[in-house]
Design a protein around this motif. Sequence first.
Motif, PDB file in Angstrom:
ATOM      1  N   PRO A 158     -13.281   1.443  -4.947  1.00  0.00           N
ATOM      2  CA  PRO A 158     -13.121   1.093  -3.530  1.00  0.00           C
ATOM      3  C   PRO A 158     -12.771   2.330  -2.698  1.00  0.00           C
ATOM      4  O   PRO A 158     -12.206   3.299  -3.196  1.00  0.00           O
ATOM      5  CB  PRO A 158     -11.964   0.086  -3.544  1.00  0.00           C
ATOM      6  N   GLY A 162      -9.284   3.686  -2.889  1.00  0.00           N
ATOM      7  CA  GLY A 162      -8.671   2.983  -4.014  1.00  0.00           C
ATOM      8  C   GLY A 162      -8.936   3.692  -5.339  1.00  0.00           C
ATOM      9  O   GLY A 162      -9.158   4.905  -5.392  1.00  0.00           O
ATOM     10  N   ARG A 187      -7.453  -1.697  -4.603  1.00  0.00           N
ATOM     11  CA  ARG A 187      -8.049  -1.508  -3.278  1.00  0.00           C
ATOM     12  C   ARG A 187      -7.496  -0.302  -2.541  1.00  0.00           C
ATOM     13  O   ARG A 187      -8.230   0.408  -1.852  1.00  0.00           O
ATOM     14  CB  ARG A 187      -7.840  -2.770  -2.444  1.00  0.00           C
ATOM     15  N   SER A 188      -6.210  -0.073  -2.681  1.00  0.00           N
ATOM     16  CA  SER A 188      -5.590   1.028  -1.924  1.00  0.00           C
ATOM     17  C   SER A 188      -4.595   1.770  -2.809  1.00  0.00           C
ATOM     18  O   SER A 188      -3.778   1.149  -3.487  1.00  0.00           O
ATOM     19  CB  SER A 188      -4.866   0.504  -0.678  1.00  0.00           C
TER      20      SER A 188
END
Length: 380
Positions: free
Chosen positions: A212, A215, A236-237
């Motif tokens: 991501p 990510g 995701r992060s």
Amino acid sequence: MPTSRTVRPTLPPTVWLARGRHIGPDPQDVIRRRLQHLKDAGTIDDHLEPETETEGGREPLFEARWRVSEGVTVRARLTIAADSGGGHEWVLTAEAESPWDQRWPSPATVFWPDAADTGWDHDAATGLRFRDVNHLPADDKAMRRVLRDAVRGSWAVNVVVHEAMTPDERGRLPLARLLPESLRHRVVEHRAAPHQLRAVNWALREIGVQVPRGGAVVLPGTPAPPDYTGDDFSVRSVFLDGSEPSELIDALTRFATSPRPLPDGAVDALTALREQWQLLTLEEELARERKLVTMYAEALDAMTKSRDLYREAAERAHEALAAYRESAAAVSEPPHPPAAHPTSPFQQLTRTLERLKSTAKARRPAPDTQDERGPDPSEH
């Protein structure tokens, strides 16, 4: 995502595995000094350098035993072999008496110095460092080659982290320093620059995963875990600001502790640790001797039973041979004439009377011929 048709043993929950490369001089001397230092400090219980011989000569081998929380004993074995690049490849296998806790001390720092300027902490497959930020190459072909080697040949846990923006000084530090101790020397961090996202995901297409934006994703090994999906091990992060990346640590820990198939060579290393262990305590030596005595007694009993069975079989064979010889001799003798049918006394008497009757008939006188012609007429 690469798959394999061969069913392999899975990584036991009690085992810690690592394979790396040492590029400095005299790795054996570095290990000896480290082990002795830890023994003198009471950190480990004991260590040993067993004598081993292979076809290529003597192979450096080290064993160490120590205890972790709640008195759990850990046994570890490290082997070293020179490689074609002038360095030395090492394989470290450790097993505990209970499932491995990633918060325990890393077995790597039992054998190797825990310093930043040592040359032992390189991944054997990619040559990248365990405890450092490894920026992906700018060249797309070189990038694909690095990621392919990371998936196909590495024993390490490889993770790709994408920088959403150029990080500051704290964000440029490796994430390994924030990981549990037993994960720090098993994780290779691949860092992608902000502009490399598209190229990285293009290279990851053949692996079947995507990273991501901003990510991270944990890459599968070869063979991949049976239930692996990129979504389960992606984050995701990841904030590269010096804070603890709890989601990423959770993903790395879950992957490291999952029942993954053992990589190439790991089965032999684990078997050697369990079956060729030589650093025994006094109690273990006594137990081993008792086991050997029991094994020899069982073998002797089996040999005695086999001898008795052999003797019995031999006796039966001799009896069968004697019986065969007797039957063969009886068959070779000429057959006796059949006995005359017995005659009853009545039959004997009948035959005697018939003989007497025949004799009497033979002795009876012939009749007078004159009588047969009648009287002479001249006599009248």
